[in-house]
Write an enzyme that holds these catalytic residues in place. Structure first.
Site, PDB file in Angstrom:
ATOM      1  CB  THR A  88      -0.894   0.007   1.259  1.00  0.00           C
ATOM      2  OG1 THR A  88      -1.452   1.301   1.437  1.00  0.00           O
ATOM      3  CG2 THR A  88      -0.110  -0.307   2.521  1.00  0.00           C
ATOM      4  CE1 TYR A  96      -3.826  -2.321   5.453  1.00  0.00           C
ATOM      5  CE2 TYR A  96      -3.278  -0.131   4.639  1.00  0.00           C
ATOM      6  CZ  TYR A  96      -3.652  -1.433   4.397  1.00  0.00           C
ATOM      7  OH  TYR A  96      -3.846  -1.870   3.105  1.00  0.00           O
TER       8      TYR A  96
HETATM    9  N1  LIG Z   1      -8.762  -1.507  -1.032  1.00  0.00           N
HETATM   10  C1  LIG Z   1      -7.735  -0.693  -1.065  1.00  0.00           C
HETATM   11  O1  LIG Z   1      -7.900   0.486  -1.366  1.00  0.00           O
HETATM   12  C2  LIG Z   1      -6.345  -1.196  -0.758  1.00  0.00           C
HETATM   13  C3  LIG Z   1      -5.272  -0.294  -0.853  1.00  0.00           C
HETATM   14  C4  LIG Z   1      -3.995  -0.751  -0.578  1.00  0.00           C
HETATM   15  C5  LIG Z   1      -3.772  -2.082  -0.250  1.00  0.00           C
HETATM   16  N2  LIG Z   1      -4.823  -2.937  -0.136  1.00  0.00           N
HETATM   17  C6  LIG Z   1      -4.551  -4.328   0.242  1.00  0.00           C
HETATM   18  O2  LIG Z   1      -5.159  -5.206  -0.694  1.00  0.00           O
HETATM   19  C7  LIG Z   1      -5.583  -6.410  -0.047  1.00  0.00           C
HETATM   20  C8  LIG Z   1      -7.029  -6.670  -0.399  1.00  0.00           C
HETATM   21  O3  LIG Z   1      -7.825  -5.566   0.005  1.00  0.00           O
HETATM   22  P1  LIG Z   1      -9.378  -5.480  -0.316  1.00  0.00           P
HETATM   23  O4  LIG Z   1      -9.725  -4.042  -0.492  1.00  0.00           O
HETATM   24  O5  LIG Z   1      -9.720  -6.444  -1.393  1.00  0.00           O
HETATM   25  O6  LIG Z   1      -9.984  -5.938   1.083  1.00  0.00           O
HETATM   26  P2  LIG Z   1     -11.191  -6.941   1.381  1.00  0.00           P
HETATM   27  O7  LIG Z   1     -11.470  -6.802   2.844  1.00  0.00           O
HETATM   28  O8  LIG Z   1     -12.295  -6.750   0.423  1.00  0.00           O
HETATM   29  O9  LIG Z   1     -10.521  -8.355   1.088  1.00  0.00           O
HETATM   30  C9  LIG Z   1      -9.733  -9.069   2.018  1.00  0.00           C
HETATM   31  C10 LIG Z   1     -10.141 -10.537   1.908  1.00  0.00           C
HETATM   32  O10 LIG Z   1      -9.314 -11.309   2.782  1.00  0.00           O
HETATM   33  C11 LIG Z   1     -10.141 -12.178   3.548  1.00  0.00           C
HETATM   34  N3  LIG Z   1      -9.407 -12.418   4.812  1.00  0.00           N
HETATM   35  C12 LIG Z   1      -9.024 -11.484   5.723  1.00  0.00           C
HETATM   36  N4  LIG Z   1      -8.335 -12.068   6.721  1.00  0.00           N
HETATM   37  C13 LIG Z   1      -8.273 -13.404   6.426  1.00  0.00           C
HETATM   38  C14 LIG Z   1      -7.707 -14.521   7.088  1.00  0.00           C
HETATM   39  N5  LIG Z   1      -7.060 -14.410   8.248  1.00  0.00           N
HETATM   40  N6  LIG Z   1      -7.824 -15.733   6.503  1.00  0.00           N
HETATM   41  C15 LIG Z   1      -8.482 -15.897   5.330  1.00  0.00           C
HETATM   42  N7  LIG Z   1      -9.045 -14.853   4.660  1.00  0.00           N
HETATM   43  C16 LIG Z   1      -8.946 -13.620   5.211  1.00  0.00           C
HETATM   44  C17 LIG Z   1     -11.467 -11.450   3.709  1.00  0.00           C
HETATM   45  O11 LIG Z   1     -12.566 -12.290   3.971  1.00  0.00           O
HETATM   46  C18 LIG Z   1     -11.588 -10.776   2.337  1.00  0.00           C
HETATM   47  O12 LIG Z   1     -12.227 -11.601   1.392  1.00  0.00           O
HETATM   48  C19 LIG Z   1      -5.336  -6.192   1.450  1.00  0.00           C
HETATM   49  O13 LIG Z   1      -4.165  -6.886   1.812  1.00  0.00           O
HETATM   50  C20 LIG Z   1      -5.160  -4.705   1.579  1.00  0.00           C
HETATM   51  O14 LIG Z   1      -4.315  -4.356   2.654  1.00  0.00           O
HETATM   52  C21 LIG Z   1      -6.103  -2.524  -0.383  1.00  0.00           C
END
Ligand SMILES: NC(=O)c1ccc[n+]([C@@H]2O[C@H](COP(=O)([O-])OP(=O)(O)OC[C@H]3O[C@@H](n4cnc5c(N)ncnc54)[C@H](O)[C@@H]3O)[C@@H](O)[C@H]2O)c1
Length: 324
Positions: A117, A141
């Site tokens: 991120t 985070y």
């Molecule tokens: N959305 C953004 O703007 C953004 C920006 C930068 C980085 N990210 C990173 O991208 C990744 C995905 O983000 P997202 O927006 O799709 O979030 P999201 O919450 O939609 O997806 C995360 C997924 O991981 C699953 N999950 C979480 N903990 C778990 C565990 N312990 N075991 C099994 N499954 C688990 C959740 O059920 C979910 O389906 C993350 O690592 C996040 O830090 C997201």
């Protein structure tokens, strides 16, 4: 290839899954506890509903499916929650990833694509995040993601066959252009998601957090990237490694920004109605401007964004929100 997609039922993972299923014939295994993801977003492959903490199940999946590459999305992502409950974040983002990398080394899985991120940059002095610049995350985070980046680099140095791509995402927004997936995250804090929900009457009103920043219209500027372009960066990253590429850290953004007011005005004009926006106080830790320097990923992997257009980002988000 046999690919494990942790968090593939979530927002970004489901878009990568969607594109992988359309562009490749890899076997896709989605490992997700559905804490914030949902079954309906698993549009291809096989869903294994389990937690990363359950190492027995994780190892069984890795060995029984002969996994050769991991896309690692699973994690906890809400910045204010990481401030109030940091250990949840160190556990889910850092510790669970450590265990996953450990299994990769044990079972000789040599391709690892990791969701990092722009939060690792903290507040860049000139508003531009550049790979190679010092990193100063300002919340747990961001720290958990930076620790994972460091682990990957150290493990990569110790195990030269283990190759990784770290993608530092900027502000991810929009929904699949083909309409098959979109953002369903419960209680999402993303500006565009909230704007679309307000515009469609799913929320009564929304807030701008501060309009007195040192930016042209006083509101914060961010580098919004369409989720399909971001998803494609993962596939291009894997292809790059498969073609002999070295481990890399890449920014993924468009290298330009839009202000909060610009996003809201564009949403209003696309949807054709005026919705209720209040101006509130600044939030702690919001930088006036954060955009990416993102040439490197295109140069090295050939990544070519197709949806670099705020109108397209908003339109796909609205269409998705209408369907939900
Ligand atoms: N959305 C953004 O703007 C953004 C920006 C930068 C980085 N990210 C990173 O991208 C990744 C995905 O983000 P997202 O927006 O799709 O979030 P999201 O919450 O939609 O997806 C995360 C997924 O991981 C699953 N999950 C979480 N903990 C778990 C565990 N312990 N075991 C099994 N499954 C688990 C959740 O059920 C979910 O389906 C993350 O690592 C996040 O830090 C997201």
């Amino acid at each position: 290839m046999n690919i494990l997609i942790t968090g593939g039922a979530g927002y970004i993972g489901s878009h990568v899954l969607n594109l992988l299923s359309k562009q490749t014939d890899h076997n896709l295994y989605i490992y997700d506890n559905l804490s914030t993801g949902r079954k309906e977003s698993v549009v291809a492959g096989e869903l294994i509903q389990a937690d990363l903490e359950d190492l027995e199940t994780l190892e069984h999946v890795i060995t029984s499916k002969s996994i050769d590459a991991v896309f690692h999305f699973a994690g906890s992502i809400v910045v204010p929650e990481s401030v109030s409950n940091p250990l949840k974040y160190y556990k889910n983002n850092t510790l669970n990833t450590l265990n996953l990398i450990d299994l990769c080394i044990k079972h000789k899985i040599n391709r690892f694509i990791f969701s990092s991120t722009a939060a690792v940059y903290g507040i860049p002095a000139d508003g531009v995040g550049r790979v190679g610049d010092p990193t100063f995350p300002i919340n747990p985070y961001g720290s958990t993601k930076l620790m994972t980046e460091q682990m990957l680099q150290d493990v990569g140095a110790a195990h030269p066959d283990f190759k990784f791509i770290i993608l530092r995402y900027f502000n991810v927004a929009g929904a699949a252009v083909d309409g098959s997936v979109g953002q369903c995250t419960p209680n999402a804090t993303h500006l565009l998601k909230i704007a679309c929900q307000t515009a469609l009457g799913k929320r009564e009103k929304m807030q701008i957090f501060g309009d007195d920043y040192d930016t042209p219209d006083g509101t914060c500027i961010r580098d919004y990237i369409h989720v399909d372009d971001l998803a494609q960066a993962h596939i291009d990253g894997l292809n790059y490694l498969n073609g002999g590429g070295t481990s890399e850290i890449f920014n993924v953004g468009y290298g330009k920004g839009s202000s909060v007011k610009e996003v809201l005005e564009a949403t209003k004009s696309i949807i054709g109605n005026v919705f209720n926006v209040e101006v509130g106080d600044r939030r702690d830790g919001d930088a006036p401007k954060i955009i990416s320097e993102a040439h490197e990923i295109s140069k090295k992997t050939g990544w070519t964004p197709k949806n670099d257009n705020l109108q397209v980002i908003i339109k796909t988000a609205i269409d998705w929100e209408r369907r939900l």
